[in-house]
Design a protein around this motif. Structure first.
Motif, mmCIF file in Angstrom:
data_model
loop_
_atom_site.group_PDB
_atom_site.id
_atom_site.type_symbol
_atom_site.label_atom_id
_atom_site.label_comp_id
_atom_site.label_asym_id
_atom_site.label_seq_id
_atom_site.Cartn_x
_atom_site.Cartn_y
_atom_site.Cartn_z
ATOM 1 N N ASP A 130 0.818 -1.220 0.000
ATOM 2 C CA ASP A 130 0.000 0.000 0.000
ATOM 3 C C ASP A 130 0.847 1.263 0.000
ATOM 4 N N LEU A 131 1.992 1.205 0.691
ATOM 5 C CA LEU A 131 2.762 2.418 0.970
ATOM 6 C C LEU A 131 4.251 2.185 0.745
ATOM 7 N N VAL A 132 4.915 3.179 0.140
ATOM 8 C CA VAL A 132 6.370 3.155 0.000
ATOM 9 C C VAL A 132 6.945 4.348 0.742
ATOM 10 N N LEU A 133 7.809 4.069 1.719
ATOM 11 C CA LEU A 133 8.553 5.095 2.452
ATOM 12 C C LEU A 133 9.861 5.287 1.702
ATOM 13 N N LEU A 134 10.058 6.447 1.122
ATOM 14 C CA LEU A 134 11.027 6.578 0.048
ATOM 15 C C LEU A 134 11.977 7.752 0.233
ATOM 16 N N ASP A 135 13.275 7.440 0.276
ATOM 17 C CA ASP A 135 14.295 8.485 0.247
ATOM 18 C C ASP A 135 14.342 9.078 -1.159
ATOM 19 N N ILE A 136 14.854 10.294 -1.289
ATOM 20 C CA ILE A 136 14.893 10.934 -2.605
ATOM 21 C C ILE A 136 16.280 10.885 -3.230
ATOM 22 N N ASN A 137 17.286 11.308 -2.484
ATOM 23 C CA ASN A 137 18.631 11.436 -3.056
ATOM 24 C C ASN A 137 19.372 10.098 -2.962
ATOM 25 N N MET A 138 19.211 9.266 -4.013
ATOM 26 C CA MET A 138 19.854 7.962 -4.068
ATOM 27 C C MET A 138 20.573 7.797 -5.402
#
Length: 219
Positions: A49-57
């Motif tokens: 349902d949900l993705v906890l996502l970093d941006i700078n990768m």
């Protein structure tokens, strides 16, 4: 229960998310990933349902990955860089957690996800209400042929009429069940209404809707 994965190229950041998630009773954190591509592959085969996502990768940024996720997937960005906030919300992210974030702030973001999931229409209900100049109009999914983006408006094409609503295409996608698919950046079609598939278009009733190369596989 909300199922989730977390993607971040920093192990310590993932441990923080894992620790916070363990304290949220309605959140099931299934897996964590150190790179975006691995997380994307998992989401394709075992969608959550949900993705906890970093941006700078490296290789693939969180912004790029968010644009590839399935329409109904909720996203909460977790990042140390506040300058990405505007872009994050342009992608209709539910929330934007600026590192280091507290448990209470994390819980607030998860509650947004819980509320959003509860508000989503069920395919069993078979309809959704959309706002127009004349007020809220009920749209039955079975009667909706396709949708067309027109700036900050969308046109919903039914068998005998067209309805215009002020919303973004991303907002519309979240309101529709999974059998509505993209064939083009500006078109969503009811897969159950497709009568003929050609190389660069699909036929729905008397309408021919374009299919772009990047969306061909979604059919």
């Amino acid at each position: 229960m909300i199922t989730a994965i977390a993607i971040d190229d920093e192990r310590m950041a993932l441990e923080v998310v894992r620790s916070h998630a363990a304290k949220v009773p309605f959140l099931e954190l299934q897996q964590v990933f150190l790179d975006a591509i691995s997380g994307l592959e998992y989401q394709k085969t075992r969608p959550v349902d949900l993705v906890l996502l970093d941006i700078n990768m490296p290789d693939l940024s969180g912004i790029d990955l968010a644009e590839m996720l399935q329409n109904e997937t909720m996203v909460i960005f977790t990042t140390a860089y506040s300058e990405y906030a505007v872009k994050g919300f342009e992608l209709n992210a539910l929330d934007y957690l600026l590192k280091p974030f507290s448990l209470s702030r994390f819980l607030k973001a998860c509650q947004k996800a819980q509320e959003w999931k509860q508000l989503q229409p069920s395919e069993i209900n078979g309809h959704v209400f959309v706002k127009t100049a004349e007020g809220q109009i009920r749209i039955n999914f079975s009667e909706l042929f396709f949708c067309e983006a027109m700036g900050n408006y969308v046109t919903l094409h039914l068998e005998d009429e067209k309805i215009i609503s002020r919303m973004t295409f991303k907002e519309l996608e979240k309101l529709l069940p999974s059998f509505f698919i993209r064939t083009h950046r500006s078109f969503l079609v009811n897969k159950n209404r497709i009568e003929k598939i050609e190389k660069h278009q699909v036929q729905i009733g008397d309408h021919r809707v374009p299919v772009s190369l990047s969306y061909t596989l979604s059919l």
